[in-house]
Enzyme design. Structure first.
Site, PDB file in Angstrom:
ATOM      1  N   PHE A 127      -8.416 -31.307  -4.885  1.00  0.00           N
ATOM      2  CA  PHE A 127      -9.062 -30.959  -3.624  1.00  0.00           C
ATOM      3  C   PHE A 127      -8.191 -29.924  -2.889  1.00  0.00           C
ATOM      4  O   PHE A 127      -6.965 -30.045  -2.892  1.00  0.00           O
ATOM      5  CB  PHE A 127      -9.202 -32.244  -2.803  1.00  0.00           C
ATOM      6  CG  PHE A 127     -10.034 -32.106  -1.575  1.00  0.00           C
ATOM      7  CD1 PHE A 127     -11.415 -32.198  -1.640  1.00  0.00           C
ATOM      8  CD2 PHE A 127      -9.438 -31.893  -0.343  1.00  0.00           C
ATOM      9  CE1 PHE A 127     -12.185 -32.081  -0.499  1.00  0.00           C
ATOM     10  CE2 PHE A 127     -10.209 -31.770   0.806  1.00  0.00           C
ATOM     11  CZ  PHE A 127     -11.587 -31.857   0.725  1.00  0.00           C
ATOM     12  N   ASP A 194      -3.744 -39.714  -4.662  1.00  0.00           N
ATOM     13  CA  ASP A 194      -4.754 -39.533  -3.612  1.00  0.00           C
ATOM     14  C   ASP A 194      -5.974 -40.362  -4.028  1.00  0.00           C
ATOM     15  O   ASP A 194      -6.589 -40.097  -5.069  1.00  0.00           O
ATOM     16  CB  ASP A 194      -5.116 -38.048  -3.478  1.00  0.00           C
ATOM     17  CG  ASP A 194      -6.061 -37.803  -2.306  1.00  0.00           C
ATOM     18  OD1 ASP A 194      -6.899 -38.690  -2.029  1.00  0.00           O
ATOM     19  OD2 ASP A 194      -5.974 -36.735  -1.681  1.00  0.00           O
ATOM     20  N   TYR A 219     -13.345 -42.385   5.640  1.00  0.00           N
ATOM     21  CA  TYR A 219     -14.729 -42.047   6.017  1.00  0.00           C
ATOM     22  C   TYR A 219     -15.657 -41.868   4.820  1.00  0.00           C
ATOM     23  O   TYR A 219     -16.817 -41.573   4.987  1.00  0.00           O
ATOM     24  CB  TYR A 219     -14.764 -40.793   6.912  1.00  0.00           C
ATOM     25  CG  TYR A 219     -13.994 -39.612   6.356  1.00  0.00           C
ATOM     26  CD1 TYR A 219     -14.493 -38.853   5.308  1.00  0.00           C
ATOM     27  CD2 TYR A 219     -12.749 -39.269   6.877  1.00  0.00           C
ATOM     28  CE1 TYR A 219     -13.788 -37.792   4.797  1.00  0.00           C
ATOM     29  CE2 TYR A 219     -12.033 -38.195   6.377  1.00  0.00           C
ATOM     30  CZ  TYR A 219     -12.552 -37.462   5.336  1.00  0.00           C
ATOM     31  OH  TYR A 219     -11.841 -36.405   4.821  1.00  0.00           O
ATOM     32  N   LYS A 220     -15.114 -42.023   3.589  1.00  0.00           N
ATOM     33  CA  LYS A 220     -15.982 -41.902   2.412  1.00  0.00           C
ATOM     34  C   LYS A 220     -16.486 -43.295   2.051  1.00  0.00           C
ATOM     35  O   LYS A 220     -17.295 -43.859   2.781  1.00  0.00           O
ATOM     36  CB  LYS A 220     -15.218 -41.212   1.279  1.00  0.00           C
ATOM     37  CG  LYS A 220     -14.956 -39.737   1.627  1.00  0.00           C
ATOM     38  CD  LYS A 220     -14.065 -38.997   0.656  1.00  0.00           C
ATOM     39  CE  LYS A 220     -13.858 -37.567   1.152  1.00  0.00           C
ATOM     40  NZ  LYS A 220     -12.733 -36.890   0.479  1.00  0.00           N
ATOM     41  N   ARG A 367     -23.926 -32.900  -6.564  1.00  0.00           N
ATOM     42  CA  ARG A 367     -23.061 -34.073  -6.585  1.00  0.00           C
ATOM     43  C   ARG A 367     -23.806 -35.256  -5.993  1.00  0.00           C
ATOM     44  O   ARG A 367     -24.281 -35.198  -4.867  1.00  0.00           O
ATOM     45  CB  ARG A 367     -21.840 -33.757  -5.727  1.00  0.00           C
ATOM     46  CG  ARG A 367     -20.523 -34.176  -6.295  1.00  0.00           C
ATOM     47  CD  ARG A 367     -19.386 -33.719  -5.423  1.00  0.00           C
ATOM     48  NE  ARG A 367     -19.556 -33.989  -4.004  1.00  0.00           N
ATOM     49  CZ  ARG A 367     -18.554 -34.258  -3.160  1.00  0.00           C
ATOM     50  NH1 ARG A 367     -17.315 -34.289  -3.605  1.00  0.00           N
ATOM     51  NH2 ARG A 367     -18.764 -34.460  -1.885  1.00  0.00           N
TER      52      ARG A 367
END
Ligand SMILES: *Cc1c(COP(=O)(O)O)cnc(C)c1O
Length: 410
Positions: A127, A194, A219-220, A367
């Site tokens: 990322f 991560d 928040y995912k 996705r």
């Protein structure tokens, strides 16, 4: 869909041991939400918790809330609750700040554990923020930052830190955390994982792995809400030696001494920086209640089964130029399926118009995130049926779906 009847998905729903969990979320009626890997859905209990924090705690109790309503201990309390989902015994996870800030903390402290080594390895496909912060820490500490492919990782004697994401955010590929951690340790280096796309959907056992440090957002798949604070894991064995770069007053041994030199607090409290975002952290704390009584093995099993269903249905659309990018083997798969199509952007827009929300990642990936707590098998079937209709009728070629701007990444 000709090759797989909807009844198959209905049957899977009827047998789903996690079906009860959907009630714990407020998902808009009629919406199929396949973007929980970017912003998780709203857990039903969050609204009341935040309202209470605003009206009673802030509105009435004011400054007394730091002790009276437990604001002061929120970072440790929420941290431990997250820790339980990633295999960390209490006292090793702290909640606060953004993933990016926590990466800076973790990478710097990790590199300082190996002061004689000059190389930091990260994934070339990591990322963006993970790569940028690797570079920043490299500049700060004079380390050479090398980008590698985790599939052929080599850890030489000069490597201080290896930092990787457990799941590739684009392809949904899951790396072998155990084998990589072992390899990094065998080379005398430390590993910073991560877990942004892993926490809440995969059984991760940080203590069992012997991981050194880890970070993740909330928040995912942890459904903490937009901008919710992230978390940092530091294995207990490293805490005393950990030289964290951001030495804010709240991480001082005596935060109310308010003078003199900085001496870090004992244990994980040293990872506190400044005043935490209380309202957001209250939301995260309430959001974590959806995990009460939920079996992590059942979550993983459902996540894999949803993925398998999606892949099977996507295979039926190969003639339309759609290919599955995510590994098919369960042990190499996170909780999303990425599909490649030359007009993936237009497809994602046409799906949204039909109430199916996934997302697009440049240049050609659609996705689809699978959050097992609020997604059903029929949701997946209906989403792929919508995709089939769009491809068959070429609905996505309509002018309103043409690409005009790039999407936000996460
Ligand atoms: C979502 C995500 C981030 C987000 O970083 P923020 O600082 O929270 O914006 C970082 N790393 C990975 C791998 C992610 O998936």
């Amino acid at each position: 869909m000709a090759h797989l009847d909807r009844a198959v998905a209905e049957e899977q729903d009827a047998r789903d041991p996690l079906a009860f969990a959907r009630e714990r979320f407020s998902v808009p009626e009629g919406l199929i939400y396949l973007d929980g890997n970017s912003l998780g859905a709203l857990p039903s209990g969050v609204r009341a918790a935040v309202l209470d924090a605003v009206e009673r705690q802030w509105g009435q109790d004011l400054i007394g809330s730091w002790n009276g309503n437990g604001w002061w201990t929120l970072p440790e309390r929420v941290g431990d609750r997250i820790g339980a989902l990633v295999g960390a015994a209490p006292g090793q996870v702290l909640c606060g700040d953004s993933t990016s800030v926590q990466l800076f903390q973790a990478l710097t402290a990790a590199a300082r554990l190996r002061p004689d080594r000059r190389t930091l390895l990260t994934d070339a496909a990591n990322f963006p923020t993970d790569q940028y912060l690797s570079d920043a820490v490299g500049r700060l500490l004079g380390l050479e930052v090398r980008r590698v492919d985790p599939a052929d990782l080599e850890v030489g004697p000069d490597v201080a830190v290896v930092t990787l994401s457990a799941v590739d955010y684009r392809t949904g590929r899951l790396w072998d955390l155990e084998a990589i951690t072992r390899q990094v340790h065998a080379a005398g280096a430390v590993v910073v994982w991560d877990l942004c796309h892993a926490a809440g959907v995969l059984p991760v056992d940080l203590d069992g792995l012997g991981a050194d440090a880890a970070v993740g957002c909330t928040y995912k798949y942890l459904n903490g809400g937009p901008g919710a604070p992230a978390w940092l894991y530091l294995a207990r064995r490293h805490q005393r030696a950990a030289d964290l770069p951001l030495t804010g007053w709240m991480g001082r041994a005596d935060p109310f001494g308010l003078a003199g030199a900085y001496t870090p607090a004992e244990g994980m409290a040293r990872a506190r920086i400044g005043t935490p975002p209380v309202l957001s952290m209250v939301a995260v704390e309430a959001a974590l209640e959806v995990w009460d009584g939920v079996d992590p093995a059942a979550v993983r099993a459902k996540s894999l089964a949803l993925g398998e269903l999606l892949i099977t249905l996507a295979d039926g659309l190969r003639a339309h130029g759609l290919t599955v990018v995510t590994p098919r083997e369960g042990r190499h798969r996170g909780s999303q399926v990425s599909l490649r199509h030359a007009r993936a952007y237009e497809l994602s827009q046409a799906l949204i118009a039909r109430g199916v929300v996934g997302d697009f990642r440049a240049p050609d990936l659609l996705r689809l995130g699978l959050a097992p707590l609020y997604l059903s098998y029929t949701d997946v079937w209906d989403a792929m049926h919508a995709l089939e209709e769009i491809l068959t009728t070429k609905e996505h070629e309509a002018p309103q779906y043409r690409r005009s701007q790039t999407s936000v990444v996460t």
